[in-house]
Design an enzyme around this catalytic site. Structure first.
Site, mmCIF file in Angstrom:
data_model
loop_
_atom_site.group_PDB
_atom_site.id
_atom_site.type_symbol
_atom_site.label_atom_id
_atom_site.label_comp_id
_atom_site.label_asym_id
_atom_site.label_seq_id
_atom_site.Cartn_x
_atom_site.Cartn_y
_atom_site.Cartn_z
ATOM 1 N N HIS A 81 0.469 -1.257 -0.401
ATOM 2 C CA HIS A 81 0.283 -0.134 0.005
ATOM 3 C C HIS A 81 0.810 1.283 -0.293
ATOM 4 O O HIS A 81 2.115 1.141 0.432
ATOM 5 C CB HIS A 81 -1.400 0.310 1.556
ATOM 6 C CG HIS A 81 -2.142 0.702 1.428
ATOM 7 N ND1 HIS A 81 -1.751 2.351 1.754
ATOM 8 C CD2 HIS A 81 -3.501 1.237 1.280
ATOM 9 C CE1 HIS A 81 -2.857 3.208 1.074
ATOM 10 N NE2 HIS A 81 -4.208 2.414 1.416
ATOM 11 N N GLU A 89 -3.752 1.942 -6.962
ATOM 12 C CA GLU A 89 -4.343 3.361 -6.226
ATOM 13 C C GLU A 89 -3.377 3.829 -6.109
ATOM 14 O O GLU A 89 -1.919 4.162 -6.372
ATOM 15 C CB GLU A 89 -3.920 3.123 -4.713
ATOM 16 C CG GLU A 89 -5.307 1.278 -4.340
ATOM 17 C CD GLU A 89 -5.445 1.729 -3.039
ATOM 18 O OE1 GLU A 89 -6.570 2.095 -2.231
ATOM 19 O OE2 GLU A 89 -4.350 1.292 -2.106
HETATM 20 P P1 13P Z 1 -9.442 7.108 0.223
HETATM 21 O O1 13P Z 1 -10.599 6.102 -0.118
HETATM 22 O O2 13P Z 1 -9.425 7.583 1.954
HETATM 23 O O3 13P Z 1 -8.488 7.389 -0.662
HETATM 24 O O4 13P Z 1 -8.316 6.063 0.310
HETATM 25 C C1 13P Z 1 -7.612 4.648 -0.363
HETATM 26 C C2 13P Z 1 -7.150 3.583 -0.172
HETATM 27 O O5 13P Z 1 -5.714 4.053 0.480
HETATM 28 C C3 13P Z 1 -8.157 2.193 0.010
HETATM 29 O O6 13P Z 1 -6.463 1.566 0.216
#
Ligand code: 13P
Length: 227
Positions: free
Chosen positions: A85, A151
């Protein structure tokens, strides 16, 4: 679809118990995966969610102070675990991320590898770097088990919505290396923009950060996802 509720570093014990009570009232046809902080694992009692982990150790059980191993997670019936992450990446080398995936695969926990560019215009180059690395070093058995979570770093917690086109272009890049694996999307998802995001045909689920903490908005998001 797979809906990951990434609680990140939130909730005291008491707050978590209240949150869990509220979460238990949710019904959905999607697979809900709750990723709480480690201390809350032993309090987990939901039948509408499965457990996920925000992280895992590179090592097995043994003298590794402060670490939580894949075998330990497995003993709590953890089904999925995040690896790489962006909020952890600065503390991790590619080799460590690889070891985490390997530890998870060994015990049968599904690794969700997170990848995404720091700046929007660098999407292709940054994704390819991670994908090449995984492609080179994972065995074909490990590759089969992997889920990829796109992401974009610039979209996480920023309120900036990624376009459908941008997500589809990331999916195409991922599919060049992992044509048969599930792809998830995460980054500033809310109860409104989910209506647009769900139209991305290559996306098999979502990672929800901030909004996972707000049950009423989460319910609206799930309703919008169903309709
Ligand atoms: P947000 O939805 O707060 O942008 O975070 C996304 C995230 O990091 C999920 O792993």
């Amino acid at each position: 679809m797979i809906i990951i509720l990434n609680n990140k570093c939130n909730f005291t014990k008491e707050e978590f118990l209240i949150y869990q009570q509220k979460l238990s009232t949710i019904t959905t046809s999607h697979e809900l995966v709750l990723c709480p902080s480690y201390p809350h694992f032993s309090l987990f009692s939901l039948s509408n969610c499965v457990l996920g982990s925000q992280n895992v150790a590179t090592n097995g059980m043994g003298p590794y102070t402060g670490e939580v191993s894949a075998e330990q997670l497995k003993s709590y019936d953890v089904k999925y675990a995040l690896v790489g992450h962006s909020e952890r990446r600065k503390k991790e080398t590619p080799k460590e991320m690889l070891e985490k995936i390997q530890q998870l695969c060994k015990v049968g926990i599904i690794p969700i590898f997170c990848l995404g560019e720091e700046a929007k215009e660098k999407q292709q180059r940054e994704l390819e770097k991670d994908l090449l690395f995984l492609d080179n070093y994972l065995t074909s058995k490990e590759k089969e088990q992997l889920i990829l979570a796109y992401e974009p770093v610039w979209a996480i917690g920023s309120g900036k919505l990624t376009s459908q086109e941008h997500i589809e272009s990331a999916s195409r890049t991922i599919k060049k290396y992992f044509p048969n694996n599930k792809i998830l999307y995460g980054g500033s998802i809310d109860q409104e923009n989910i209506s647009i995001l769900k139209q991305c045909s290559t996306i098999a689920g979502f990672l929800i950060g901030g909004l996972s903490l707000e049950i009423e908005n989460l319910k609206k998001l799930l309703e919008n996802l169903e309709n």
